[in-house]
Enzyme design. Sequence first.
Site, PDB file in Angstrom:
ATOM      1  N   ASP A 197      59.488  39.626   6.734  1.00  0.00           N
ATOM      2  CA  ASP A 197      60.701  39.575   7.710  1.00  0.00           C
ATOM      3  C   ASP A 197      61.964  39.323   7.339  1.00  0.00           C
ATOM      4  O   ASP A 197      62.156  38.785   6.146  1.00  0.00           O
ATOM      5  CB  ASP A 197      60.116  38.261   8.539  1.00  0.00           C
ATOM      6  CG  ASP A 197      60.548  38.397   9.962  1.00  0.00           C
ATOM      7  OD1 ASP A 197      61.264  39.446  10.360  1.00  0.00           O
ATOM      8  OD2 ASP A 197      60.804  37.340  10.759  1.00  0.00           O
TER       9      ASP A 197
ATOM     10  N   ASN B 121      56.322  45.368  18.006  1.00  0.00           N
ATOM     11  CA  ASN B 121      57.673  46.013  17.426  1.00  0.00           C
ATOM     12  C   ASN B 121      57.836  47.192  18.397  1.00  0.00           C
ATOM     13  O   ASN B 121      59.119  47.615  18.106  1.00  0.00           O
ATOM     14  CB  ASN B 121      57.539  46.272  15.953  1.00  0.00           C
ATOM     15  CG  ASN B 121      57.561  44.943  15.143  1.00  0.00           C
ATOM     16  OD1 ASN B 121      57.047  44.926  13.904  1.00  0.00           O
ATOM     17  ND2 ASN B 121      58.292  44.046  15.613  1.00  0.00           N
TER      18      ASN B 121
HETATM   19  C1  IPE Z   1      56.534  40.079  12.577  1.00  0.00           C
HETATM   20  O1  IPE Z   1      58.152  40.162  12.500  1.00  0.00           O
HETATM   21  C2  IPE Z   1      56.214  41.692  12.127  1.00  0.00           C
HETATM   22  C3  IPE Z   1      56.395  42.119  10.900  1.00  0.00           C
HETATM   23  C4  IPE Z   1      57.013  41.638  10.137  1.00  0.00           C
HETATM   24  C5  IPE Z   1      56.117  43.366  10.915  1.00  0.00           C
HETATM   25  P1  IPE Z   1      58.783  39.978  13.689  1.00  0.00           P
HETATM   26  O2  IPE Z   1      60.423  40.232  13.268  1.00  0.00           O
HETATM   27  O3  IPE Z   1      58.591  41.380  14.641  1.00  0.00           O
HETATM   28  O4  IPE Z   1      58.395  38.823  14.380  1.00  0.00           O
HETATM   29  P2  IPE Z   1      59.051  37.717  15.651  1.00  0.00           P
HETATM   30  O5  IPE Z   1      59.548  38.863  16.704  1.00  0.00           O
HETATM   31  O6  IPE Z   1      60.271  37.311  14.921  1.00  0.00           O
HETATM   32  O7  IPE Z   1      57.923  36.884  16.004  1.00  0.00           O
HETATM   33  C1  IPE Z   2      60.931  42.910   9.397  1.00  0.00           C
HETATM   34  O1  IPE Z   2      62.378  42.751   9.649  1.00  0.00           O
HETATM   35  C2  IPE Z   2      60.558  44.270   9.623  1.00  0.00           C
HETATM   36  C3  IPE Z   2      59.834  44.766  11.050  1.00  0.00           C
HETATM   37  C4  IPE Z   2      59.431  43.692  11.924  1.00  0.00           C
HETATM   38  C5  IPE Z   2      59.501  45.900  10.865  1.00  0.00           C
HETATM   39  P1  IPE Z   2      63.106  42.631  10.921  1.00  0.00           P
HETATM   40  O2  IPE Z   2      63.413  43.809  11.338  1.00  0.00           O
HETATM   41  O3  IPE Z   2      62.261  41.677  12.030  1.00  0.00           O
HETATM   42  O4  IPE Z   2      64.289  41.548  10.430  1.00  0.00           O
HETATM   43  P2  IPE Z   2      64.932  40.290  11.619  1.00  0.00           P
HETATM   44  O5  IPE Z   2      63.735  39.366  11.707  1.00  0.00           O
HETATM   45  O6  IPE Z   2      65.495  40.951  12.662  1.00  0.00           O
HETATM   46  O7  IPE Z   2      65.971  39.992  10.509  1.00  0.00           O
HETATM   47 MG    MG Z   3      62.018  39.755  12.435  1.00  0.00          MG
END
Ligand code: IPE
Ligand code: IPE
Ligand code: MG
Length: 245
Positions: free
Chosen positions: A16, A64
Amino acid sequence: MTSAQNIPQHVAIIMDGNGRWATARGLSRTEGHRKGAEAARHVVTSAGELGIPYLTLFAFSSENWNRPADEVSDLMSLLRYYLKKETAELHKNGARIRVIGDRAALPLDIVKLIENAESLTRDNAKITVVLALNYGGRQDIVFAAKELARQVKAGETDIARIDENSFSRHMMTGDIPDPDLMIRTSGESRISNFLLWQMAYAELYFTDTLWPDFSKKDLERAVAFFAGRERRYGGISAQSHGVQG
Ligand code: IPE
Ligand code: IPE
Ligand code: MG
């Protein structure tokens, strides 16, 4: 130093913070995902070097899809690019690739690339890299429950024979040991519907490092944290055994 016996057998990572990494640099979120994919590539190599036999990477959750269509489409493009580019290399390095999640909702050409990667690498034994794509922990549990219900209805099994072991075998991770160590980057301390059933006894490690910055050093730190934990599984501390009360 961590001895070989303290190396977790299965490390599962919620990668993340790609978006925040990019925003902090005035870059597009997609640029963050690109850097994040590179970090994932390196972590696979590092896990192999550390002797971790199973590595699960949460790349796209079943939630997602709620992101803007452009971002989802860029994530799919990246996935396509890496599956094409990395499969042969992973195969050469003895990695077995496995994908968990509901692949039926993924673009058909990506499903084909996944099938190809899984069949090409199926006999490799150095490390198993599990990609969680369109994966949701609750969905995983529901799928297993449905399959067991189907088997009962078809007379293939009996309700009395359903137990934790048979349930585990019907999860998408059926033949993969439960994670010993779960890592989440970017400072969030939540599970976000990752391997809910499988993480019942995982050690949880949270770090503020944003995923694109996650290096071998960070993985080593997490493994060292793991090595320092005593897992009791509901029992009592090993040191307490034999101590007079
Ligand atoms: C969790 O991250 C999913 C992945 C890393 C693929 P998210 O960024 O989607 O999670 P939330 O929304 O902060 O809980
Ligand atoms: C994780 O990074 C990747 C996926 C969930 C695909 P994020 O895209 O959730 O990054 P933040 O949380 O917005 O910084
Ligand atoms: Mg995230």
